[in-house]
Enzyme design. Structure first.
Site, PDB file in Angstrom:
ATOM      1  N   ASP A 147       0.696  -1.271  -0.150  1.00 37.04           N
ATOM      2  CA  ASP A 147      -0.104   0.116   0.130  1.00 37.04           C
ATOM      3  C   ASP A 147       0.887   1.358   0.059  1.00 37.04           C
ATOM      4  O   ASP A 147       1.555   1.451   1.094  1.00 37.04           O
ATOM      5  CB  ASP A 147      -0.872  -0.016   1.308  1.00 37.04           C
ATOM      6  CG  ASP A 147      -1.895   0.910   1.246  1.00 37.04           C
ATOM      7  OD1 ASP A 147      -2.913   0.896   1.850  1.00 37.04           O
ATOM      8  OD2 ASP A 147      -1.623   2.233   0.780  1.00 37.04           O
TER       9      ASP A 147
ATOM     10  N   SER B 217      -2.090  12.792 -13.182  1.00 35.13           N
ATOM     11  CA  SER B 217      -2.975  13.647 -12.555  1.00 35.13           C
ATOM     12  C   SER B 217      -4.158  13.428 -13.470  1.00 35.13           C
ATOM     13  O   SER B 217      -4.765  12.127 -13.189  1.00 35.13           O
ATOM     14  CB  SER B 217      -2.587  15.301 -12.617  1.00 35.13           C
ATOM     15  OG  SER B 217      -3.359  16.056 -12.212  1.00 35.13           O
TER      16      SER B 217
ATOM     17  N   LYS C  68      -5.376  16.079  -7.153  1.00 36.57           N
ATOM     18  CA  LYS C  68      -4.611  16.165  -8.475  1.00 36.57           C
ATOM     19  C   LYS C  68      -3.939  17.288  -8.502  1.00 36.57           C
ATOM     20  O   LYS C  68      -2.803  17.484  -9.308  1.00 36.57           O
ATOM     21  CB  LYS C  68      -5.512  15.722  -9.734  1.00 36.57           C
ATOM     22  CG  LYS C  68      -6.081  14.384  -9.587  1.00 36.57           C
ATOM     23  CD  LYS C  68      -5.200  13.478  -9.573  1.00 36.57           C
ATOM     24  CE  LYS C  68      -5.471  11.885  -9.603  1.00 36.57           C
ATOM     25  NZ  LYS C  68      -4.534  10.667  -9.756  1.00 36.57           N
TER      26      LYS C  68
ATOM     27  N   TYR D  52     -11.138  15.093  -4.766  1.00 31.86           N
ATOM     28  CA  TYR D  52     -10.517  14.403  -5.877  1.00 31.86           C
ATOM     29  C   TYR D  52      -9.531  15.486  -6.539  1.00 31.86           C
ATOM     30  O   TYR D  52      -8.324  15.411  -6.612  1.00 31.86           O
ATOM     31  CB  TYR D  52     -11.119  13.625  -6.861  1.00 31.86           C
ATOM     32  CG  TYR D  52     -10.532  13.014  -7.943  1.00 31.86           C
ATOM     33  CD1 TYR D  52     -10.867  13.338  -9.222  1.00 31.86           C
ATOM     34  CD2 TYR D  52      -9.731  11.853  -7.683  1.00 31.86           C
ATOM     35  CE1 TYR D  52     -10.025  12.898 -10.302  1.00 31.86           C
ATOM     36  CE2 TYR D  52      -9.160  11.189  -8.868  1.00 31.86           C
ATOM     37  CZ  TYR D  52      -9.445  11.938  -9.923  1.00 31.86           C
ATOM     38  OH  TYR D  52      -8.717  11.172 -11.267  1.00 31.86           O
TER      39      TYR D  52
END
Ligand SMILES: NC(=O)C1=CN([C@@H]2O[C@H](COP(=O)(O)OP(=O)(O)OC[C@H]3O[C@@H](n4cnc5c(N)ncnc54)[C@H](OP(=O)(O)O)[C@@H]3O)[C@@H](O)[C@H]2O)C=CC1
Ligand SMILES: CCCCCCCCCCCCCCCC(=O)[C@@H](N)CO
Length: 336
Positions: free
Chosen positions: A100, A179, A197, A193
């Site tokens: 992870d 991205s 990015k 989100y």
């Protein structure tokens, strides 16, 4: 000499001087010798699915050795077998690591060090692992903001941290941050989100300034909607506003996106975009990003204002989508 002719001559002379100045400023900044992938060690986080797997296949087709990084071991094994079908010589290897990447920088570094001991120092790191969350800001739990920043942002910091020193020692390397167009435009429903990015952009610009003297080049890729398992999962609960706004860009096949990202990364281009809208967005949002070519510099100087004008149309249409959806929701609540 009549005024008009004088004006034309003066304008022409000014343009020539401006171009020469630009050439002198930009020429030293332009991109490096393309990276040859044959025999290179390419590490792809998120390489067991979607865009990451397509990138791994594209690099493998060009003769690279691959390390895939993800959590689910069975998907990693499946991806390894699928990628191996594309080998171009019998020396090639696909290796995978289950980790992870969003937790414990030191552990990620330890695991990636082992991978480099197996397949040699990483020549190109592709930070593709990531996920999205879609919903209205107030409906997204605070823990989701933390989790998304951990996976999408820190999950790119930790692997980069693990390979950058060796790249600097070797005076060579490529690092890709995947991205999204939602990392160029803050989109309704992507408050969590988009932020992760956009964060990659700041990281990439600062890092590129630090490592350019070491012949290491950073690429930030801005894909539009791409038909992957992640996209399919996200689409099940995506807000109507997000869906309608995202349709301003076309949905792409991951192999097409991967080919563009790999080509741009090999060439050391800082921006990697897909399609005409992606190209316009790249120029429009280039800000103080590094310049990869004189043509790119010129294009930005000439077209940025015009693309800003075009973007006003898109902004207006997005606002209209949000208003229309709100009216529809209010109407359906009244009838319920
Ligand atoms: N699909 C799209 O529309 C677009 C996607 N993007 C971006 O591209 C990237 C890939 O997206 P996509 O191909 O759709 O994604 P997928 O969901 O298809 O694949 C995601 C990959 O990341 C891995 N991954 C997820 N979380 C972790 C973690 N914590 N540690 C290690 N590996 C992890 C997954 O493996 P596992 O679950 O086994 O860990 C899987 O290999 C993402 O960063 C996404 O934001 C950008 C624009 C458009
Ligand atoms: C002047 C030029 C204007 C161009 C307008 C282009 C409009 C783009 C709208 C935003 C698209 C967001 C896609 C997010 C993809 C993604 O990351 C998710 N699918 C997560 O998986």
């Amino acid at each position: 000499m009549p005024g008009a002719v004088l004006l034309v001559v003066a304008t022409g002379a000014a343009l020539i001087v401006a171009f020469l100045l630009l050439f002198c400023i930009v020429a030293p900044l332009t991109s490096p010798k393309p990276l040859a992938l044959s025999g290179a060690h390419v590490m792809v986080t998120g390489g067991s699915s979607g865009i990451g797997k397509s990138i791994a296949i594209e690099c493998f087709k060009q003769g690279a050795f691959i390390t895939l990084i993800a959590r689910n071991e069975s998907r990693l094994l499946e991806a390894k077998k699928e990628i191996e079908k594309f080998s171009v010589n019998d020396k090639q290897v696909v290796h995978f690591i289950s980790v992870d990447i969003s937790k414990d920088c030191a552990h990620v570094a330890k695991v990636l060090k082992q991978a480099q001991e197996k397949l040699g120092p990483v020549d190109m790191l592709v930070n593709c692992a990531g996920t999205s969350v879609n919903g209205k800001f107030e409906d997204i739990d605070g823990s989701k903001f933390e989790q998304l920043m951990a996976v999408n942002y820190l999950g790119s910091v930790y692997p980069t941290h693990a390979v950058i020193t060796t790249m600097k020692e070797r005076r060579m390397g490529r690092i890709v941050f995947v991205s999204s167009q939602a990392g160029q435009i803050g989109v309704f429903g992507y408050s969590a989100y988009s932020a992760t990015k956009f964060a990659l952009r700041g990281l990439a610009e600062a890092l590129q300034m630090e490592v350019k003297p070491y012949n290491i080049y950073i690429t930030v890729a801005y894909p539009p909607d791409t038909d992957t398992p992640g996209y399919a999962e996200e689409s099940q609960t995506k807000l109507l506003e997000t869906k309608l706004i995202s349709e301003a860009s076309s949905i792409c096949h991951p192999d097409h996106v991967a080919r563009i990202i790999v080509k741009d990364a090999i060439q050391g281009k800082f921006f990697s975009s897909v399609g005409a809208d992606g190209h316009m967005l790249a120029i429009l949002t280039s800000g103080m990003s590094p310049v990869s070519s004189i043509a790119e510099a010129l294009e930005g100087v000439i077209f940025m204002g015009f693309f800003r004008f075009i973007s006003l149309y898109f902004i207006a249409s997005f606002d209209s989508i949000v208003r229309r959806c709100m009216v529809q929701k209010e109407k359906s609540e009244k009838t319920d």
